[in-house]
Write an enzyme that holds these catalytic residues in place. Sequence first.
Site, PDB file in Angstrom:
ATOM      1  N   MET A   1      44.474  10.212  78.659  1.00 55.52           N
ATOM      2  CA  MET A   1      44.403  11.598  78.652  1.00 55.52           C
ATOM      3  C   MET A   1      45.532  12.192  78.540  1.00 55.52           C
ATOM      4  O   MET A   1      46.931  11.781  79.030  1.00 55.52           O
ATOM      5  CB  MET A   1      44.125  12.259  80.111  1.00 55.52           C
TER       6      MET A   1
ATOM      7  N   GLY B   1      49.496  14.105  82.639  1.00 53.73           N
ATOM      8  CA  GLY B   1      49.180  13.360  81.479  1.00 53.73           C
ATOM      9  C   GLY B   1      48.855  11.863  82.079  1.00 53.73           C
ATOM     10  O   GLY B   1      49.941  11.214  82.765  1.00 53.73           O
ATOM     11  N   SER B   2      48.044  11.191  81.719  1.00 54.69           N
ATOM     12  CA  SER B   2      47.574  10.096  82.476  1.00 54.69           C
ATOM     13  C   SER B   2      46.683   9.163  82.174  1.00 54.69           C
ATOM     14  O   SER B   2      46.286   9.418  80.817  1.00 54.69           O
ATOM     15  CB  SER B   2      47.288  10.430  84.141  1.00 54.69           C
ATOM     16  N   ARG B   3      46.172   8.142  82.827  1.00 52.75           N
ATOM     17  CA  ARG B   3      44.981   7.113  82.307  1.00 52.75           C
ATOM     18  C   ARG B   3      44.091   7.081  83.530  1.00 52.75           C
ATOM     19  O   ARG B   3      44.373   7.116  84.628  1.00 52.75           O
ATOM     20  CB  ARG B   3      45.550   6.133  81.829  1.00 52.75           C
TER      21      ARG B   3
END
Length: 234
Positions: free
Chosen positions: A103, A191-193
């Site tokens: 993301m 902001g990530s995964r």
Amino acid sequence: MSVFKSISGVLVPIHREGYRFIAVFAAVTVLLFWFHTGPLAWAGVVLTLWCAYFFRDPERVPPLRDGLVISPADGRVSAIEEVIPPVELDLPREPVTRISVFMNVFDVHVNRAPLDAVITRIAYVPGLFLNADLDKASLDNERQALTLARASGQKIGVVQIAGLVARRIVKFVNEGEHLSAGQRFGLIRFGSRVDVYLPPGARALACVGQRAIAGETVLADLDSPEAERQGRLS
């Protein structure tokens, strides 16, 4: 607060986790205009609008069929590979398919349950804040792992991973709760995964590079013998 909620509901559905952040951005922007800072004030307007956009929480329509694994996150399918699940998921130590959805700061960051299941384990692991798109982020970064069990007893793992900008993983659920496919279970700022660990033998029906929509895009079908799908740029 009710006035703010009414306005936000007209413009875009905004998750309640974002209200205080938007308020801070807006307050700073008002001060910048008060002190006639010009370009900085207008930059504040842009950042306030971005913050509201970041915390948007649109409705989704999950496909309802037993066995489907739906994407828990909006973003790009960044990797599909065979790996050993992390120890915090408490899954068998054997290679399984991991599907990673990355993301960026413009994607929806509300995460949704990939299937109907009971949460058998939630484990928070402190760590670093490396770029979430890096492979080693799955082991080195701050993360929160959920182990989900279907009615059949089959389990999958879902791991929220903080990224370079993200500094907080927020959960909306607890161990023992039953999740419905597409139900909101958490959020990551900024902001990530999210990684999905499929059961042994399950194959991905998504492709690397594909855009995924949380609560709607099918990543796998645990009850289907269909072969793993391949994709190409076009």
